[in-house]
Design an enzyme around this catalytic site. Sequence first.
Site, mmCIF file in Angstrom:
data_model
loop_
_atom_site.group_PDB
_atom_site.id
_atom_site.type_symbol
_atom_site.label_atom_id
_atom_site.label_comp_id
_atom_site.label_asym_id
_atom_site.label_seq_id
_atom_site.Cartn_x
_atom_site.Cartn_y
_atom_site.Cartn_z
ATOM 1 N N LYS A 102 0.980 -1.134 -0.094
ATOM 2 C CA LYS A 102 -0.099 0.136 0.030
ATOM 3 C C LYS A 102 0.758 1.310 0.111
ATOM 4 C CE LYS A 102 -4.511 1.029 2.329
ATOM 5 N NZ LYS A 102 -5.045 1.125 1.088
HETATM 6 N N1 PMP Z 1 -7.583 -2.401 -3.138
HETATM 7 C C1 PMP Z 1 -6.834 -1.099 -2.932
HETATM 8 C C2 PMP Z 1 -6.075 -0.621 -3.946
HETATM 9 C C3 PMP Z 1 -7.068 -0.326 -1.727
HETATM 10 O O1 PMP Z 1 -6.637 0.600 -1.604
HETATM 11 C C4 PMP Z 1 -7.828 -1.176 -0.832
HETATM 12 C C5 PMP Z 1 -8.125 -0.477 0.268
HETATM 13 N N2 PMP Z 1 -7.083 -0.608 1.422
HETATM 14 C C6 PMP Z 1 -8.195 -2.651 -1.010
HETATM 15 C C7 PMP Z 1 -8.149 -2.913 -2.285
HETATM 16 C C8 PMP Z 1 -9.080 -3.173 0.111
HETATM 17 O O2 PMP Z 1 -8.451 -3.670 1.006
HETATM 18 P P1 PMP Z 1 -8.771 -3.868 2.519
HETATM 19 O O3 PMP Z 1 -9.976 -4.855 2.626
HETATM 20 O O4 PMP Z 1 -7.463 -4.531 2.958
HETATM 21 O O5 PMP Z 1 -9.214 -2.387 3.220
#
Ligand code: PMP
Length: 313
Positions: free
Chosen positions: A167
Amino acid sequence: MSNQKQKAEYFPYAFFQEKIVRVEDAKISIMTNALQYGTGIFAGIRGYYNENNGKPFLSVFRIEDHYTRFLNSLKIIGVSLGYNKEQLIDITLNLLKKNNPHKDTYVRPLAYAGSVNLSPNLTRDNKFDLAIYTIPLGDYLPTNKGLSAKVSSFRRISDNAIPARAKISGAYINSALARKEAADAGFDEAIFLTEDGHVAEGSAENIFIVRNGILITPPVSDEVLEGVTRRTVMEIAKEEDIPVLERSIDRSEIYIADEAFFCGTGVQVVWINNVDGRQLGNGKRGLITAKIQDKYFGIVRAGERQCTRLNLV
Ligand code: PMP
């Protein structure tokens, strides 16, 4: 376009430069390396407000999973922070306690290159700092209606360009471009394809489709973030005896899917009723989507499992 100024709402305290301070005092220089180059990584965690016999508490959902990915993101970019997972969880829960939020809360931890070095580098002399702030957050996208989505002309960043499984702050220009394109064309959200043309994910959420009673989502090797909500959805499906397949999805498959939904910490579970102007199924919330969505909200709201319960005053 409205030129009304939006006032940001936030809880008063943040973690900054190794201590809890007032948000107004958590300031960085305009020369900060992370601001110039996106040299940072972050997380997004939700805490759901609840009461038990009149006693307020916050259920923080899967905080450990979020910090595992946070530390993995740092590992991928080859940077160390000097905090381990337990310390990160501790700092976050202490900050939440201090803010004592009586609302659904979003926690944003950020590890960033805090130096004022001129070049984009991830070497030892570009030390990373930790900052965490918390804001009230309701629905990020509407959860009570079907969304329209546009397959983006911007491709998802590939693992050998900027790894999507980390991320990384700078990577989100990719999301912003896709969101802008979708919004300018009148759609609620964007769907990314990989460079080789397979469905990857939304701008900030993972995607699932349903075909013939089977829940299908792209594998983690198709340039997606390894979502915590994605994992939760797969666990729910297992409990509900809904078959799940992780496999590459073609663009044309979403056009003829019976159902589709996005999931992520921010969006939670939101269903899609239209992609590139093609209606999915009967345009209503599908049966499998409904099961997953309802159970998801049940779990996070009740704060029963995988939640860290934080008593408030
Ligand atoms: N894909 C992206 C690009 C994101 O930014 C997120 C948000 N964190 C997600 C998927 C979903 O991840 P999570 O369920 O861990 O929040």
